[in-house]
Design an enzyme around this catalytic site. Structure first.
Site, short mmCIF file in Angstrom:
data_model
loop_
_atom_site.label_atom_id
_atom_site.label_comp_id
_atom_site.label_asym_id
_atom_site.label_seq_id
_atom_site.Cartn_x
_atom_site.Cartn_y
_atom_site.Cartn_z
N GLY A 165 40.73 102.07 100.19
CA GLY A 165 40.48 103.06 99.15
C GLY A 165 41.72 103.64 98.52
O GLY A 165 41.64 104.45 97.60
N LYS A 201 36.55 94.97 85.63
CA LYS A 201 35.38 95.68 85.09
C LYS A 201 34.71 96.44 86.22
O LYS A 201 34.55 95.92 87.33
CB LYS A 201 34.40 94.65 84.49
N TYR A 202 34.33 97.68 85.96
CA TYR A 202 33.68 98.50 86.98
C TYR A 202 32.16 98.30 86.91
O TYR A 202 31.54 98.52 85.87
CB TYR A 202 34.03 99.97 86.77
N ILE A 203 31.58 97.84 88.01
CA ILE A 203 30.14 97.65 88.08
C ILE A 203 29.49 98.98 88.46
O ILE A 203 29.76 99.53 89.53
CB ILE A 203 29.77 96.57 89.13
N ASN A 290 38.62 90.74 103.83
CA ASN A 290 39.38 91.52 104.81
C ASN A 290 39.71 90.62 105.97
O ASN A 290 38.82 90.10 106.66
CB ASN A 290 38.57 92.73 105.29
N ARG A 292 40.67 90.72 109.09
CA ARG A 292 40.78 91.42 110.38
C ARG A 292 39.40 91.74 110.89
O ARG A 292 38.41 91.53 110.20
CB ARG A 292 41.56 92.72 110.19
N ARG A 338 30.34 107.15 111.26
CA ARG A 338 31.73 107.45 111.65
C ARG A 338 31.91 108.96 111.78
O ARG A 338 31.63 109.71 110.85
CB ARG A 338 32.71 106.92 110.61
#
Length: 449
Positions: A165, A201-203, A290, A292, A338
């Site tokens: 993030g 582009k932002y969905i 990712n 890992r 979490r």
């Protein structure tokens, strides 16, 4: 099989790896900073070595000291866990040079997939659907805005390297672009030491769905189903579950096949996660790989019965994958919450301190991954996550009821946590329906988003 394994990490993931090694008959070496001298992982490992001062750069991010500890202890493998050096291609390459097994993919794969522009281009060549975005890294706000104006707003500005993030901003119009680009780029430089950016582009209103993959050194690759990670705050995941209510068997098969194709396109080995965005029209787009083990790997373990950490170790030791795609079945429903030492009323500010009282619930279908104990001092230098509460039951409704009951039993005194905030999410009608998207927190808890 390895005789001795060094864990280049701390907290609950270090404890998790030690447990897997114990069951496999592998001796373990814990490394720790001065702030973690009394940490649980140092007490559970067969050996413990202090590698530096409290700050991560002087300890858990210090490659030379970690490699020196590995050689000095006689360990023949390193498990990096998640965070810290787990996705650092330079560290993986140094392990290879020192003839130490790195439990993860090759340095080349980490480098290729870690750069979002390169990873996207590899997916395009492989025929994996991608979100429209820049083909090469962007270094200036002017160049970024020009591209954004061409593909249309809203757009997402991302750090080309890194994750978690950091270095990410959503921009709604051209006027706000420059300020957001500069802020994201500054964050990327501070967090990852790299100022190359990526525009896509932002969905709007998507679900964030990731597929767990396993691949051995001979290229045998399978997926272990999906996890829904749509409940996020500022791109940080808060609750994960499997399976996803938005996927039927046909869509699951399509996305899983693309996850496997994505892994094969980069010659992936070991455990990893292929992340997708799913829009309201059931169209899905590749986000990233990712390289890992994920924080939320336990959710997949609960619905498949497969120990992912053990599989990681076996693959790194050269063993062939003992599973075929036809062996994988998702049974029941699992959910993870979490628990962080942070104050939701103060913009989720970290709350280090001493845990005075602690009660960890148990029972059928309850799993708690943590490294804290009564009297443990949470240091201010690292991530604020202190506990992962997981539950498993026959279906989502039953799992949700079990999670509410389980969270109601958790007692953590001495530090402020997000426990009550997570409980409020579980009571939310939209969450209860399963129809949540990545803007769920922003829309339903605006004052804390």
């Amino acid at each position: 099989m390895f005789q001795k394994l060094l864990i280049a990490n701390r907290g609950e993931i270090a404890v998790r790896i030690i447990r897997a090694c114990r069951e496999m008959g592998i001796k373990t070496v814990a490394v720790y900073s001065q702030a973690d001298a009394d940490a649980l992982h140092t007490q559970l490992a067969d050996e413990s070595i202090c590698i530096g001062k409290a700050e991560a750069k002087d300890s858990y991010l210090n490659m030379e000291r970690i490699l020196s500890a590995t050689i000095a202890s006689g360990a023949d493998a390193i498990h990096p866990g998640f965070g810290f050096l787990s996705e650092n291609s330079k560290f993986a390459a140094l392990c290879e040079k020192c003839n130490i097994a790195f439990i993860g993919p090759s340095a080349r794969t980490i480098e290729e997939t870690g750069n979002k522009s390169e990873a996207r281009n590899a997916m395009v060549r492989a025929g994996v659907p991608v979100i429209p975005g820049t083909k090469e890294p962007i270094f200036t706000a002017e160049a970024g805005r020009k591209f954004a104006d061409e593909i249309g707003y809203p757009v997402m500005i991302k750090a080309a390297l890194g994750g978690g993030g950091k270095g990410m901003r959503v921009v709604q119009n051209s006027t706000d672009f420059e300020k957001n680009f500069q802020n994201a780029q500054r964050e990327a430089e501070n967090g990852f030491g790299d100022n190359s950016m990526y525009i896509e582009k932002y969905i709007e209103h998507p679900k964030h769905i990731e597929f767990q993959i396993l691949a051995d050194n001979e290229g045998n690759t399978i997926h272990l189903g999906e996890r829904d990670c749509s409940v996020q705050r500022r791109h940080q995941k808060m609750i994960e579950e499997s399976p996803c209510t938005a996927l039927d068997e046909d869509l699951r098969e399509q996305m899983g096949a693309m996850a496997v194709r994505a892994a094969k396109a980069v010659g992936y080995r070991n455990a990893g996660t292929v992340e997708f965005l799913l829009d309201s029209h059931r169209q899905f787009y590749f986000m990233e790989i990712n390289t890992r083990i994920q924080v939320e790997h336990g959710v997949t373990e609960l619905v498949t019965g497969i120990d992912l950490v053990k599989e990681q170790i076996r693959i790194a030791a050269g063993e062939k994958l003992g599973l075929r795609q036809s062996d994988i079945h998702l049974t029941g429903h699992a959910m993870e919450v979490r628990i962080n030492a942070e104050n939701p009323d103060k913009n989720f500010a970290p709350c280090p301190g001493t845990i005075q009282e602690l009660h960890i619930p148990g029972g059928n279908g309850v799993r708690i991954d943590t490294a804290v104990y009564p009297g443990y001092i949470i240091p201010p230098y690292y991530d604020s996550m202190i506990m992962k509460v997981m539950v498993y039951d026959k279906d989502r409704e039953s799992a949700l009821k079990k999670m509410r009951s389980t969270l109601g039993e958790v007692i953590i005194e001495g530090v402020t946590t997000n426990l009550d905030f997570q409980y409020e999410i579980l009571k939310n009608k939209e969450f209860e329906s399963g129809a949540v998207h990545t803007d769920f927190i922003e829309k339903n808890f605006e004052e804390t988003a």
